[in-house]
Design an enzyme around this catalytic site. Structure first.
Site, PDB file in Angstrom:
ATOM      1  N   CYS A   7       0.848  -1.317  -0.007  1.00  0.00           N
ATOM      2  CA  CYS A   7      -0.019  -0.116  -0.080  1.00  0.00           C
ATOM      3  C   CYS A   7       0.967   1.108   0.001  1.00  0.00           C
ATOM      4  CB  CYS A   7      -1.068   0.117   1.248  1.00  0.00           C
ATOM      5  SG  CYS A   7      -0.319   0.025   2.871  1.00  0.00           S
ATOM      6  N   ASN A  10       2.351   1.517   4.356  1.00  0.00           N
ATOM      7  CA  ASN A  10       2.550   0.368   5.031  1.00  0.00           C
ATOM      8  C   ASN A  10       2.329   0.117   6.487  1.00  0.00           C
ATOM      9  OD1 ASN A  10       5.495  -2.092   5.623  1.00  0.00           O
ATOM     10  ND2 ASN A  10       3.665  -2.644   5.095  1.00  0.00           N
ATOM     11  N   CYS A  12      -1.510   0.928   7.327  1.00  0.00           N
ATOM     12  CA  CYS A  12      -2.921   0.613   7.574  1.00  0.00           C
ATOM     13  C   CYS A  12      -3.536  -0.581   6.676  1.00  0.00           C
ATOM     14  CB  CYS A  12      -3.784   1.952   6.995  1.00  0.00           C
ATOM     15  SG  CYS A  12      -3.581   3.271   8.017  1.00  0.00           S
ATOM     16  N   ARG A  13      -3.300  -0.556   5.244  1.00  0.00           N
ATOM     17  CA  ARG A  13      -3.943  -1.673   4.678  1.00  0.00           C
ATOM     18  C   ARG A  13      -2.827  -2.850   4.471  1.00  0.00           C
ATOM     19  NH1 ARG A  13      -5.259   2.153  -0.463  1.00  0.00           N
ATOM     20  NH2 ARG A  13      -3.350   2.874   0.728  1.00  0.00           N
ATOM     21  N   SER A  14      -1.946  -2.658   3.998  1.00  0.00           N
ATOM     22  CA  SER A  14      -0.996  -3.750   3.610  1.00  0.00           C
ATOM     23  C   SER A  14      -0.521  -4.488   4.856  1.00  0.00           C
ATOM     24  CB  SER A  14       0.312  -3.297   2.891  1.00  0.00           C
ATOM     25  OG  SER A  14       1.121  -2.633   3.316  1.00  0.00           O
ATOM     26  N   ASP A 123      -8.721   3.861   1.276  1.00  0.00           N
ATOM     27  CA  ASP A 123      -7.688   4.272   2.275  1.00  0.00           C
ATOM     28  C   ASP A 123      -8.118   4.678   3.482  1.00  0.00           C
ATOM     29  OD1 ASP A 123      -5.416   5.017   3.764  1.00  0.00           O
ATOM     30  OD2 ASP A 123      -4.298   5.969   2.064  1.00  0.00           O
TER      31      ASP A 123
END
Ligand code: 4NP
Length: 157
Positions: A7, A10, A12-14, A123
């Protein structure tokens, strides 16, 4: 089989995607190497966002030990597949690829739910906790589909 989740930051999402996929693979007895990285350098060395840690924890997944790192061109050699969270991550990663083999490793993770639609994982950075719950649910479904579709032998060696 080695899979990298990517993401922007690195945090939040990934890292959530990394924790979810590793957890699902372990539950199914599959041997997968899973890692994550960000296209940007802002958060290098930081743990995941507190709300990513929280939503993962609510599903029995511990991501507190993860630390952010930046995506690097060598990752194309180290990983078999590179899943990006949004179309902007896709452009940023593809720009660093040197050949068709490397470009073919890069995929939008939500195409595992809606093939060919090129949708982005929203996001959650700018919103509240609800956004992290939504991201968890999307990534949980995408990772489940991804594992179902892995070639049978690739996850047992
Ligand atoms: P991520 O979210 O890409 O899912 O880790 C973000 C984290 C940090 C920032 C943006 C997005 N930021 O601008 O610092």
């Amino acid at each position: 089989m080695k899979i990298l989740m990517v993401c922007l930051g690195n945090i939040c999402r990934s890292p959530l995607a990394e924790g979810i996929l590793r957890n699902q693979a372990e539950n199914k007895g599959l041997k997968l190497t899973v890692d994550s990285a960000g296209t940007a350098s802002y958060h290098i060395g930081e743990p995941p966002h507190k709300d990513s840690i929280r939503v993962a924890g609510e599903h029995g997944i511990d991501i507190t030990g993860l630390r952010a790192r930046q995506f690097k061109a060598e990752d194309f050699d180290s990983f078999d597949r590179i899943y990006v969270m949004d179309t902007s991550n896709y452009s940023d990663v593809i720009r660093l690829a040197n050949n068709e083999n490397q470009r073919n490793k890069v995929r939008l993770i939500l195409n595992e739910i809606h093939p060919g639609k090129d949708e982005s994982v929203p996001d959650p950075w700018y919103g509240g906790y609800d956004g992290y719950i939504q991201v968890f649910d999307l990534l949980n479904t995408a990772c489940n589909n991804l594992l179902e579709q892995l070639p049978a032998k690739s996850s047992t060696i």
